[in-house]
Write an enzyme that holds these catalytic residues in place. Structure first.
Site, PDB file in Angstrom:
ATOM      1  CG  HIS A   1      -2.030  -1.027   1.096  1.00  0.00           C
ATOM      2  ND1 HIS A   1      -3.331  -0.722   0.802  1.00  0.00           N
ATOM      3  CD2 HIS A   1      -1.992  -2.379   1.201  1.00  0.00           C
ATOM      4  CE1 HIS A   1      -4.055  -1.825   0.744  1.00  0.00           C
ATOM      5  NE2 HIS A   1      -3.261  -2.857   0.985  1.00  0.00           N
TER       6      HIS A   1
ATOM      7  CG  ASP B   1      -0.052   9.249   0.709  1.00  0.00           C
ATOM      8  OD1 ASP B   1      -0.050   8.076   1.130  1.00  0.00           O
ATOM      9  OD2 ASP B   1      -0.857  10.126   1.100  1.00  0.00           O
TER      10      ASP B   1
END
Ligand code: F6P
Length: 471
Positions: free
Chosen positions: A157, A365
């Site tokens: 992720h 991110d």
């Protein structure tokens, strides 16, 4: 569909009040688990004095979870240590604050081994196993060591770091080689996938096939880019329903005609919150006539509070928001509303809908689902504007956002000024392109794409071995 076993550090089963308090990813995983009568395995989030390997089963809203408690040393070394003081900063390109301690590495291996022992008893012949995130990279290797031969996939992720940074991790080679225990390894973006391929080729000497396969020491895996999405249609639907519209109305009342600029982030140094505040401060200085016409609502629920770097960023933000408010506020207006608590999905949808601008400006991110939720919640006839960091995984997809360099206060200030003045026609056009993209590649698309790759990996293998004798 074969039975699915999902493994992640945290397990978030649905509750009786439905999707309201579950994140979008958890909702989608729950749906897939329900459909396949699967199991969601992971850490309970609880501590026990001494690890006992007891698996606690629960079924809620048709989803079965299986969790184990960890002992305090595990939590210190595996979760707070290797996962959040070593890998997290390194994977977010903060090698300056990454800590390399043998105890952490030992704890990480130990917990992955413990998970593997507890999990291996639950696995049946036809199960598909899907392991998530940086906490559990070597879990597949441990499971293979216990004789598990099922199709196994891993999805990261977070970003995957550039090779030159990964080299600073002691035993980096062993960690990366452990990924070859999986059949499929998925990344959020092509950029993170390219970094992984670079490492595999240049450090491991792996062979990169044209069809996305990587071969190393006799094992071939498939590496894919598979950006995670949200359930855009469902989020859009709740954004027009009673509870959300009530929250929207209360936000609009409290704004008193001012434009709301919104940030919603876990309180983490990778989210660029200080830089965002500095950019906003620059905007206030550059555009004094805008004072009193806007405010920044920053929602930042604290996280990983036992880790020093998180305590430090929290203190820095407390002081920075206080300083900016002290300097610019008047008796009637406060420039930053800084809120250290989380909101339910319904409340957030109402807040997103009320915000004229959303600032998603992380320094690094993996994806960032706030960007996608903000788009989904907008009124299509009068949508707000998304300001998005070049360094969020979502920027690879959401090209019609206002893309910014989050390190530059000037860039941020200019983007805020522009976002507040874009006319409705342009806002609608940008929004349409953004929504079309998050709807096309939504969370179900992500789920299907990964599971299809996992299923295909075994079909391809079977094809190769069936063909082999006649060749
Ligand atoms: O996206 C990274 C991630 O670690 C997720 O796995 C997790 O759900 C989220 O951030 C929150 O982190 P934590 O579980 O450490 O609170």
């Amino acid at each position: 569909m074969n039975r699915l076993i999902v493994v992640s550090n945290r397990v978030q089963p649905p509750t009786s009040n439905g999707a309201a308090n579950q994140g979008g990813l958890a909702v989608a995983l729950s749906a897939a688990l329900r459909k396949s009568h699967g199991i969601w395995f992971g850490w309970s989030g609880m501590e026990t004095e001494t690890y006992n390997g007891e698996v606690n089963f629960q079924t809620s809203e048709g989803v079965t979870t299986a969790t184990v408690d960890l002992e305090p040393q595990d939590v210190d070394e595996y979760y707070n240590g290797y996962a959040n003081r070593t890998l997290w900063p390194l994977f977010h390109e903060r090698v300056d604050i990454a800590e390399f301690q043998r105890d952490f590495e030992g704890g990480y291996e130990r917990v992955n081994q413990r998970f593997s022992e507890a999990l291996s008893h639950l696995i049946e012949t036809d199960d598909l196993i899907w392991i998530h995130d940086y906490h559990l990279i070597p879990l597949g290797r441990s499971l293979r060591g216990q004789g598990v031969t099922n199709p196994m996939g891993f999805f990261l992720h977070t970003p995957w770091p550039p090779t030159r940074l990964l080299l600073s991790l002691p035993h980096h080679r062993e960690l990366v080689e452990s990924l070859f225990a999986y059949d499929v390894v998925g990344f959020q973006t092509q950029e993170w996938l390219d970094s992984f391929l670079h490492y595999a080729q240049h450090q491991l000497g792996a062979n990169i096939g044209e069809n996305g396969t990587i071969s190393h020491k006799g094992k071939t895996i498939s590496a894919i880019s598979c950006p995670i999405g949200i359930d855009a249609a469902a989020f859009r639907k709740i954004a027009t329903e009673g509870p959300v519209l009530r929250k929207y109305a209360s936000m609009m009342r409290s704004a008193e005609g001012r434009s709301i600029m919104l940030g919603v982030d876990r309180l983490d140094y990778s989210k660029g919150l200080q830089e965002r505040f500095w950019g906003y401060e620059k905007f206030l200085k550059d555009h004094p006539h805008m004072e009193d016409q806007v405010f920044l609502l920053q929602i930042a629920p604290p996280s990983r509070e036992d880790v020093k770097s998180y305590q430090e960023i929290r203190n820095q933000l407390d002081s920075l928001s206080g300083r900016i408010n002290g300097e610019f506020a008047s008796a009637e207006w406060v420039p930053i509303r800084y809120v250290n608590k989380g909101y339910s999905r319904n409340e957030l949808a109402g807040i997103y809908r009320a915000a004229r601008v959303c600032l998603v400006t992380p320094l690094r991110d993996g994806m960032n689902l706030v960007a996608k939720e903000y788009i989904a919640a907008q009124n299509e006839e009068d949508p707000g504007v998304l300001i998005l960091s070049h360094f969020a995984g979502a920027a690879e997809q959401l090209k019609s956002a206002l893309l910014v360099n989050p390190h530059s206060a000037e860039d941020l200030s200019d983007a805020i000024a522009r976002a507040l003045t874009i006319d409705r026609e342009e806002r609608v056009a940008r929004w349409r392109e953004l929504y079309e993209s998050i709807q096309r590649e939504d969370v179900n698309w992500w789920l299907d794409r990964f599971i299809a790759a996992l299923t295909r990996s075994r079909e391809d293998e079977a094809g190769v071995s069936e063909e082999a004798p006649s060749a």
